[in-house]
Structure formats: C-alpha cells, structure tokens
Design an enzyme around this catalytic site. Structure first.
Site, mmCIF file in Angstrom:
data_model
loop_
_atom_site.group_PDB
_atom_site.id
_atom_site.type_symbol
_atom_site.label_atom_id
_atom_site.label_comp_id
_atom_site.label_asym_id
_atom_site.label_seq_id
_atom_site.Cartn_x
_atom_site.Cartn_y
_atom_site.Cartn_z
ATOM 1 N N SER A 279 -9.959 2.336 2.638
ATOM 2 C CA SER A 279 -9.011 2.982 1.753
ATOM 3 C C SER A 279 -8.042 2.017 1.057
ATOM 4 C CB SER A 279 -8.199 4.000 2.537
ATOM 5 O OG SER A 279 -7.388 3.360 3.503
ATOM 6 N N LYS B 175 0.859 -1.197 0.000
ATOM 7 C CA LYS B 175 0.000 0.000 0.000
ATOM 8 C C LYS B 175 0.891 1.241 0.000
ATOM 9 C CE LYS B 175 -3.949 2.029 2.504
ATOM 10 N NZ LYS B 175 -4.887 1.918 3.649
ATOM 11 N N SER C 49 -10.349 0.178 6.979
ATOM 12 C CA SER C 49 -9.736 0.169 5.648
ATOM 13 C C SER C 49 -9.076 -1.129 5.214
ATOM 14 C CB SER C 49 -8.707 1.290 5.542
ATOM 15 O OG SER C 49 -9.356 2.483 5.232
#
Ligand code: GLN
Length: 494
Positions: free
Chosen positions: A160, A80, A184
């Site tokens: 997210s 990420k 998330s």
C-alpha cells in the site's frame, strides 16, 4: 551546484552540517521537484511546501547558532497519509476521512521532526493500507515512475505504500515513511528499485497511525539505500508509553554498526518459497542474491518453513478480522464524513456514511472480517487462523536455531500494469506470498534492489531476521547492495 534532489538522507545531512548548502536550498529544490512531478505521478494527496521550508529554516538557524543538529537535520521527506499530522489533513486515502485534520501528531512523525526532518507532503496509498497496487485509493492511482522498456503503459508502484515508493524512486523526496501490515513497505520498494525495512513488531510506535490490523501494523523507512534506511529507522523507532505494544528496548545505533562482512553468518534459503512456475527472472535474482551473500562470507543453508503455504489464507482471516473491528469507529459521529439523509435516524446515518465513505476493497475486508468473527464461524476461521499463525512463527523459530538470516525474493513478479489485477482480489493478494509470513511472525524484514528483469523493471531481494535483529537484516542488505551495484533509475517522462 549539483542537483540537490540527487542526494539522499546521509548526503543531505552531512552537506548541511558542513555548510556545502543550506537546508532551505534543499527544501526549495525538493518542493520544486514535487510540484513538477505530482500532476503526473499523483504520489501526494496534499503537499506541504511550507512545512518543509519552516523545518529547514529552523535547521539553518540552529547551525548558524552553533547548536548540534539532529540525525535527519535538513532532510525533506514524504509522510505516508496514514500518519496523523497535526494541522494537516490525514485521510488514509479514504473518502470517509476526507477533511479530517488531526489535533495531534503521530509519535513516529514527531520523532522525525525532532530529528530535524521536514515534510514535503502527505503521500497517497491504498485506502486504509489495503492493497498491493495503490488502486484502492479514493484519491486516484499513483503512477509508478518506472516503465517497461519500449512500453508507456502505466504501472503499479506497489502498495500500500505506493505514493512513498513512487516519490522515493522518482527522487522527489529524500526518503519517505511507509507502513507494513503484510508487505506494504517491502513489495512497493521492490517494484520501484528502492530499499525499505519493516522492523520487529513494536519497534516503531503505532500511536497516531491509522489502524488497519493492529497485531501486524508496523512503520518503517523507505529510502534510496540501506544506510539511509538505517539512519531513518533510528530516528523513527523507540519506546512509546502511548502504544501498549511498543517495545521497551533501547534503539541500537544501526547506522554506525553497518558492515557487509558476513563472515560466520548463516543464510537460510527456504525451499517452500521456490514456487512452481516461478518467474525465471525472479528465480535468477534469488540465485544472484545467494551468490552475493556467499561472496560476503556467509554460509548458505537449505531450510524448511513447512507452514508457508498457509500464510496467505491465515493473513486474509486475521487482517480483515482486526480491520473490521478497527474500522468500526468510522461512523459519521467522530471523524470526517457524515452522511445524514433527510429525516434519517442514527442507524441510517451510520449506514449511509459507511456506504458512501468506504471503497469496495475496504468493504470487502469489513465483510470478511465480520464473518470470521461471527459467533457461528469464530472457531472455524479466527481461532484456527490464530493457531496456524503460531505454527508459522514456530517455523521461523526453528529455522533461526540453524541460520541467522533468511533470503527470499520480495515479490513473485516485477511491477504489473495498472488494472491488470484489480478485477481479481485473489490475484492481487498473491503478490504478498513472500512478505506475509514475516509479518505474521512479527519479524524484521527488508527489501533491497537486486537488478532489472527482462523488461527493464526492478526486482527486490527480501531478508528476514530474528526478532530485534534489524542489524543482521541491514548488514545482509548492505552486502547485497554493494554487490548488486544497482544504479538504474526510472527515465524521466513527467
Ligand atoms: N497487500 C496487503 C494487503 O492488502 C498488505 C497491505 C499492507 O501491508 N498494508 O493487505
């Protein structure tokens, strides 16, 4: 040879160790899958095929030399783009950090490289991890590989960690890192039919992770199944003196202690989570989950978490308050973007840089956060929210005197169509109604796939455990995984 991209962490690690294939062959196969899929899915902000190949070559050389191999040896993953990676652009999907190349590596990513993993690239996300659909990224939407039956509309991969969920579910990475502040890891995992665990707050170091809300942020793995999550979490977790909130506890051997025998375990079903007008498919998957856990030997207990309805408002005071403080550092002086209009002074530079560098959702949160922390409103909002946060944590403490693990749905709906909720921030915030309470209490929580809804889209089940009891959460997750028999995959259209 079978397509190596069909394999997850355990299968790759074991196959490389046995010599069924080389780590370089695996990295090559995943690099090709990324190159093919990324123009359609936009899951990666940058790809790093050479990183994956170099890590793989090191593993192959170590094996040839008869050295012992790490727990993630030869496994190519996505990172990420909230984790600082040395020499590789790190943006938090923001324009303000565009071009920022860290001179250091986050503790979590470094641990993964030490365990023998390689990096396929930096995964797209909601800007500064603020969002539930990946639509706040400055680098464009991530498109979920999943489509509803008979419908080609582009859907949200969740957020997210939407680049992570899209990439894992499209099988273009073996696994990915995620971070979870209010849901998330779990909500995107649920939207895409994969597994993800947010460990107890403090298990994974926050050092080198771009900060959103520091009292809530936690890293965790997103992977194809529960076993892979356990293996990867072991590699990511551990005490780090560079993070003042890091837990100074040994990392248990979660993967070798996995068991789906839940004899003697008590599972709590919180009545406040049964919302009026709940989607019938979500309600049904929750009932399925209850039946699967009883089948595994658990006793089902009705419980109450009375302050649940205050969790979202509390989160949307505390998270923006911390964000407004954390994001004060992006001022055009130290990192990334600098907008210095002709003849302008320092204040003008701050204003111009921040105006140009932050997206609308990030600005909204900075404004809310600044407001709730302002002298006139601090007690009315921030202090009050902290008190309610304590009450929410106390609800869980009391529940865990009666039960060992709590089962709820992960999200109130399956994946929505992109654009459907982006005009209304409150609609978007409601997506986290089931995931936020565990974040406020710092508890380990996981999403596992439960099945498909009437449109053929995945639904997730959510398990919340006592502090430090990742094992209880993983074992209950395994019990669901074995009984749900979830084998659906997105049909390849990219
Ligand atoms: N969707 C939530 C938010 O927008 C949670 C995000 C997260 O966990 N990073 O704040």
């Amino acid at each position: 040879m079978t397509d190596l991209t069909n394999l997850g962490i355990a299968a790759i690690r074991d196959g490389v160790a046995k010599g069924d294939f080389t780590a370089v062959e695996v990295a090559t196969a995943f690099n090709a899958a990324v190159a093919e899929a990324n123009p359609a899915l936009n899951a990666f902000i940058v790809t790093t095929p050479d990183h994956a190949l170099a890590a793989a070559a090191t593993v192959d050389a170590a094996r040839a030399a008869g050295q012992s191999l790490g727990a993630m040896a030869g496994v190519p993953i996505g990172m990420k783009d909230l984790f600082a990676t040395q020499g590789v652009q790190t943006t938090a999907a923001s324009h303000i950090l565009e071009g920022f190349v860290p001179h250091y590596e986050s503790t979590v990513s470094q641990r993964l490289w030490n365990a023998g993993a390689g990096m396929l690239g930096k995964l797209n996300l909601d800007q500064f991890a603020m969002g539930s659909s990946n639509e706040t990224s400055a680098f464009g939407n991530v498109i979920s590989p999943w489509r509803a039956a008979g419908d080609t509309a582009a859907r949200a991969p969740g957020g997210s960690s939407g680049g992570s969920s899209a990439a894992v579910s499209a099988r273009i990475v073996a696994a990915a890192t995620g971070t979870d502040t209010g849901g998330s890891i779990r909500q995107p995992a649920a939207f895409t039919g994969i597994s993800g665990i947010k460990p107890t707050y403090g298990r994974c170091s926050r050092w080198g992770v771009v900060a959103f809300a520091s009292s809530l942020d936690q890293a965790g793995p997103m992977a194809r199944d529960v076993t892979d999550c356990a293996i990867m979490l072991e590699a990511m977790a551990g005490f780090d003196p560079k993070d003042a909130t890091s837990l100074d506890l040994p990392v248990p051997a979660w993967s070798s202690a996995l068991s789906d025998n839940l004899q003697g375990l008590k599972v709590g079903i919180p009545r406040e989570y049964r919302l009026d007008g709940m989607d019938p498919d979500v309600a049904k998957s929750w009932d399925d989950g209850i039946a699967w856990l009883s089948d595994a030997g658990a006793e089902v207990v009705d419980i109450s978490l009375p302050h649940t309805k205050y969790a979202l408002p509390t989160y949307y005071i505390i998270a923006p308050a911390e964000a407004s403080s954390n994001l004060a550092r992006y001022d055009g002086v130290r990192y990334g973007l600098r907008d210095l209009p002709d003849g302008a002074g320092l204040q003008d530079m701050y204003a111009a840089t921040r105006a140009a560098g932050f997206g609308a959702e990030v600005k909204r949160r900075i404004m809310i956060g600044t407001y709730v922390l302002s002298a006139g409103f601090y007690d009315a909002y921030y202090t009050q929210a902290q008190k309610v946060r304590t009450l929410i944590a106390r609800d869980f403490e009391q529940a865990f005197q009666r039960v060992d693990v709590i089962l709820t749905p992960t999200a109130p709906t399956s994946a929505f169509v992109l654009g459907q909720k982006s005009a209304d921030p409150l609609e978007m915030y409601l997506n986290d109604v089931f995931s936020v309470p565990a974040s406020l209490a710092g508890l380990p929580a996981m999403s596992v796939p439960a099945g498909l809804d009437r449109s053929g889209l995945p639904l997730g089940l959510h398990l919340i455990g006592r502090p430090f009891d990742e094992q209880g959460v993983l074992n209950a997750g395994l019990a669901i995984e074995r009984r749900a028999g979830f084998a659906a995959r997105p049909e390849k259209w990219w």
